[in-house]
Design a protein around this motif. Structure first.
Motif, PDB file in Angstrom:
ATOM      1  N   UNK A 194       0.837  -1.199   0.000  1.00  0.00           N
ATOM      2  CA  UNK A 194       0.000   0.000   0.000  1.00  0.00           C
ATOM      3  C   UNK A 194       0.874   1.253   0.000  1.00  0.00           C
ATOM      4  N   UNK A 195       1.851   1.285   0.886  1.00  0.00           N
ATOM      5  CA  UNK A 195       2.696   2.469   1.014  1.00  0.00           C
ATOM      6  C   UNK A 195       3.449   2.774  -0.277  1.00  0.00           C
ATOM      7  N   UNK A 196       4.012   1.767  -0.923  1.00  0.00           N
ATOM      8  CA  UNK A 196       4.784   2.026  -2.143  1.00  0.00           C
ATOM      9  C   UNK A 196       3.893   2.296  -3.348  1.00  0.00           C
ATOM     10  N   UNK A 197       2.655   1.820  -3.323  1.00  0.00           N
ATOM     11  CA  UNK A 197       1.726   2.131  -4.413  1.00  0.00           C
ATOM     12  C   UNK A 197       1.244   3.575  -4.339  1.00  0.00           C
ATOM     13  N   UNK A 198       1.042   4.078  -3.119  1.00  0.00           N
ATOM     14  CA  UNK A 198       0.424   5.392  -2.948  1.00  0.00           C
ATOM     15  C   UNK A 198       1.450   6.517  -2.743  1.00  0.00           C
ATOM     16  N   UNK A 199       2.513   6.259  -1.993  1.00  0.00           N
ATOM     17  CA  UNK A 199       3.429   7.326  -1.585  1.00  0.00           C
ATOM     18  C   UNK A 199       4.799   7.172  -2.232  1.00  0.00           C
ATOM     19  N   UNK A 200       5.411   8.310  -2.551  1.00  0.00           N
ATOM     20  CA  UNK A 200       6.772   8.290  -3.096  1.00  0.00           C
ATOM     21  C   UNK A 200       7.759   7.993  -1.968  1.00  0.00           C
TER      22      UNK A 200
END
Length: 133
Positions: free
Chosen positions: A33-39
């Motif tokens: 989730x974190x790498x899909x949404x946030x740089x």
């Protein structure tokens, strides 16, 4: 120091996000989730906080607000990674666009975004104004 806000308003956007919704997504999907949404810069900035979830929620809301001000939302080929919300020199948040979002902004005459973020307790909110010539 006053920020230069000259230019015409090309679009506005806002979004409200539940901090617990972001926390649940991180718990359920973790790094995916974190790498899909946030740089990477956004993840490092939020991870350095005592409680990173309000920080992530505010940036999630900001990405939504910017895409709404752009006039697309997550349509037209834009992705979460196309909008980055990072601290500026004075600490105020600033927006960097990449990929399809940057292309659409250029096509629509958008030169910059003004953005404000806030979080308190259960919610995070963001407002974005797209400025052109």
């Amino acid at each position: 120091m006053e920020r230069d806000t000259r230019g015409s308003i090309c679009g506005i956007g806002s979004d409200l996000v539940s901090v617990s919704r972001i926390r649940q997504a991180v718990v359920k999907f973790g790094g995916r989730f974190l790498t899909r949404v946030f740089t990477g810069r956004e993840r490092r900035y939020c991870a350095a906080r005592r409680d990173p979830y309000p920080c992530y929620a505010a940036r999630f809301a900001a990405k939504e607000a910017v895409l709404k001000a752009l006039g697309t939302g997550l349509t037209a080929g834009c992705s979460w990674q196309d909008v980055e919300v990072i601290p500026g020199r004075q600490g105020a948040p600033r927006v960097e666009l990449y990929g399809r979002a940057a292309l659409l902004a250029r096509e629509r005459g958008i030169k910059k975004f003004l953005i404000t973020l806030s979080h308190d307790g259960s919610y995070a909110v963001a407002f974005a104004v797209a400025l052109g010539d």
